[in-house]
Design a protein around this motif. Structure first.
Motif, short mmCIF file in Angstrom:
data_model
loop_
_atom_site.label_atom_id
_atom_site.label_comp_id
_atom_site.label_asym_id
_atom_site.label_seq_id
_atom_site.Cartn_x
_atom_site.Cartn_y
_atom_site.Cartn_z
N MET A 139 19.64 32.81 43.67
CA MET A 139 20.11 32.93 45.05
C MET A 139 20.06 31.58 45.76
SD MET A 139 18.36 36.55 46.06
CE MET A 139 19.35 37.33 47.31
N GLU A 140 18.95 30.87 45.54
CA GLU A 140 18.84 29.53 46.13
C GLU A 140 19.97 28.64 45.62
OE1 GLU A 140 15.06 27.54 46.44
OE2 GLU A 140 15.94 25.58 46.06
N LYS A 142 22.88 29.44 44.53
CA LYS A 142 24.17 29.88 45.07
C LYS A 142 24.36 29.34 46.51
CE LYS A 142 27.70 32.53 44.08
NZ LYS A 142 28.55 32.29 42.92
N LEU A 143 23.27 29.34 47.28
CA LEU A 143 23.36 28.85 48.65
C LEU A 143 23.53 27.34 48.71
CD1 LEU A 143 20.70 31.21 50.20
CD2 LEU A 143 23.09 31.05 50.95
N TRP A 146 27.08 26.68 47.90
CA TRP A 146 27.91 26.95 49.08
C TRP A 146 27.82 25.78 50.07
CZ3 TRP A 146 26.30 27.59 54.24
CH2 TRP A 146 27.32 27.97 55.13
N GLN A 328 17.69 29.25 61.82
CA GLN A 328 16.73 29.75 60.85
C GLN A 328 15.30 29.49 61.31
OE1 GLN A 328 17.86 31.31 57.66
NE2 GLN A 328 19.38 31.43 59.30
N SER A 332 13.17 25.73 56.81
CA SER A 332 14.38 25.93 56.02
C SER A 332 15.26 24.70 56.14
CB SER A 332 15.14 27.17 56.52
OG SER A 332 16.29 27.35 55.75
N ALA A 379 15.27 30.20 51.09
CA ALA A 379 16.71 30.45 50.96
C ALA A 379 17.08 31.88 51.31
CB ALA A 379 17.15 30.11 49.53
N LEU A 380 16.17 32.80 51.11
CA LEU A 380 16.50 34.21 51.36
C LEU A 380 16.89 34.45 52.82
CD1 LEU A 380 16.65 37.02 50.02
CD2 LEU A 380 14.31 37.42 50.78
N TRP A 383 20.42 33.53 53.15
CA TRP A 383 21.22 34.56 52.45
C TRP A 383 21.49 35.74 53.39
CZ3 TRP A 383 22.81 34.45 47.21
CH2 TRP A 383 23.43 35.63 46.76
N ARG A 387 25.17 36.71 55.00
CA ARG A 387 25.69 38.02 54.65
C ARG A 387 25.92 38.89 55.88
NH1 ARG A 387 28.58 37.78 50.49
NH2 ARG A 387 27.72 38.69 48.61
#
Ligand SMILES: *Cc1c(COP(=O)(O)O)cnc(C)c1O
Length: 505
Positions: A139-140, A142-143, A146, A328, A332, A379-380, A383, A387
């Motif tokens: 997930m991290e 992927k971010l 991005w 955030q 972060s 990172a969550l 995310w 989303r």
């Protein structure tokens, strides 16, 4: 899920070791729910009871309450501790979400990210290695992928979440140093330490750059002497002609330009250095280009203002601070590189953690790219945010903020009581109260007085800064809920304190 301990075993252990119900696990779900409910109530009380950004409490007043606290006393109940924390902390906590908090670079946070925080600290993954995080690692990644593509980086780019802009800047300077030494002197700094000529290394920044760059140079053994501050133009952007003059001058004195740092969103003025022109200079003199977009990264979110940071894609490395401009919770932040191979300069292997053969087996260990080892799954939060709110939704917040700052600049310019120093690219405005046509009063004193009166009263918080030795007030508008009405109220209060000072003194 069923852990290996049964309830019987627990009651058995409980006799020997009390407090086992405090451990986060499946048999203590009831305790967990109960306490989380209390925690939530305490946060809601913070929102409902703190009607001002700050209580105005002085360090002395608050310190007195800490005197009798002894951690070796008998433990207290949850209710007692929540109450204690209310009086010592939440009651006086500075409320970044308040529309009249426009002091430092603290954004209000979005609720999806706060929800993610609950998962992050409860499940408590550590993102250093695959064997401690699995999905979290992907997930991290992927971010990061991005964010890299929003910056305009190609497929070969990479990055890592960090604890903040300061750490990201440190990584930028670390890679700049080690890359330069490897490329030009075949000198591996990781192994051999600094090369002999390291004391000649020079890093160019604008005089408005963030102090963490200078701090990084010190930490990296280059010393503050390695930092060359280039003057800015009238809009507080790095002057590229003076940059080249400075580079030439250093070369003439036998020094070695290794890097240039462009700031995309200066902390004081929210202005963006001319990125494309600086990139050309970096190329011409074979220097590393780091772009510090701790503040300006928010512009990635908006089509309307994205062009202001065009050229960022030419950087070798970039700092983004999601906890500054992506709404955030702390911490972060991100550190991005154009070429993922740069990270090999700082990879260390530990047999117990990320042995070298993992690389051959393509096991993704994030610690290979990080200076932290145990690392939060920050990172969550991003995310959840992307989303649930989406890039466009966040972009609307940024546009609102910029809009409010533009309108505020107009109000300040048209008010004879104020002197505005800058037009911001983002949302930071530096100005002072200056309604003293005869200059009988020291403007530094008046504005310092205004700032401290505001802080004591607590109904609005603004920052202060020094420009050319003069004290100024500063607005950093990062809350989409701050209205022009709020701004006008704050400006009126400032005027009132300004008048007060000139009448009394
Ligand atoms: C805030 C800031 C930093 C430092 O970031 P932290 O997250 O506070 O460590 C670096 N650069 C700029 C331009 C900043 O505004």
């Amino acid at each position: 899920m069923n852990l290996s301990i049964t309830e019987n075993e627990v009651s058995e252990r409980e006799l020997l070791f009390p407090n086992l119900e405090k451990i986060f696990c499946d048999i203590n779900i009831h305790e967990y729910q109960n306490v989380m409910q209390k925690a939530q109530e305490s946060v809601i009380a913070f929102l409902e009871e703190n009607i001002q950004p700050f209580s105005g409490v002085s360090p002395k007043e608050l310190k007195n309450q800490f005197e009798d606290i002894n951690f070796n006393d008998d433990p207290k109940s949850y209710d007692e501790v929540f109450e204690e924390v209310r009086t010592l902390y939440t009651q006086h906590a500075v409320a970044f979400h308040h529309p009249k908090y426009i002091a430092h670079l603290n954004c209000p946070v979005v609720i999806p990210a706060v929800a993610a925080e609950m998962l992050i600290s409860s499940i408590n993954s550590s993102l250093d290695t695959w064997d401690q995080s699995a999905g979290g690692t992907l997930m991290e990644r992927k971010l990061i992928e991005w964010t890299c593509s929003e910056v305009g980086y190609g497929k070969n780019s990479d990055g890592i979440f960090t604890s903040g802009g300061s750490q990201s800047n440190l990584m930028g300077m670390l890679l700049a140093r080690d890359h330069y030494a490897a490329k030009h002197f075949s000198h591996p700094v990781r192994k051999n330490g600094l090369p002999e000529n390291a004391r000649h290394f020079r890093i160019f920044v604008s005089e408005m750059s963030h102090f963490s760059i200078q701090k990084s140079a010190s930490i990296l053994g280059l010393g503050e002497q390695s930092i060359v501050k280039v003057k800015t133009d009238r809009s507080f952007r790095m002057n590229v002609v003076l940059l080249e003059d400075a580079i030439k001058k250093e070369i003439e004195s036998g020094n070695i330009p290794i890097a240039v740092v462009a700031t995309a969103g200066t902390t004081d003025f929210g202005t963006i250095d001319p990125l494309t022109a600086i990139a050309a200079m970096a190329k011409k003199y074979q220097m590393w280009l780091h772009v510090d977009a701790a503040y300006g990264c928010g512009l990635l979110l908006t089509d309307k203002y994205r062009h202001l940071i065009n050229g960022i894609e030419d950087a070798d490395s970039v700092t983004v601070d999601y906890h500054k401009s992506f709404f955030q919770p702390v911490s972060s932040s991100g550190f991005l590189v154009r070429d993922k191979n740069y990270f090999s300069l700082i990879t260390h292997y530990a047999d117990y953690l990320n042995p070298k053969d993992h690389d051959e087996d393509q096991i993704p260990n994030q610690v290979n790219k990080s200076i932290q080892t145990t690392r939060r799954f920050d990172a969550l939060k991003l995310w959840f945010t992307l989303r649930i709110i989406g890039k466009k939704g966040l972009g609307n917040y940024i546009e609102r903020i910029i809009n409010t700052a533009h309108q505020t600049a107009v109000v300040l310019e048209n008010d004879p009581y104020f002197e505005l120093l800058n037009r911001s690219d983002i949302s930071a405005l530096v100005f002072r109260y200056s309604a003293d046509p005869f200059k009988t009063f020291d403007l530094n004193r008046i504005n310092t007085f205004i700032k401290s009166r505001l802080y004591k009263q607590g109904s609005a918080l603004v920052a202060g800064t020094k420009v050319n030795g003069q004290f100024y007030l500063k607005f950093t508008i990062l809350n989409p809920l701050t209205t022009m009405e709020d701004i006008r109220t704050i400006l009126n209060t400032i005027k009132q304190y300004g008048h007060e000072y000139t009448e009394v003194n």
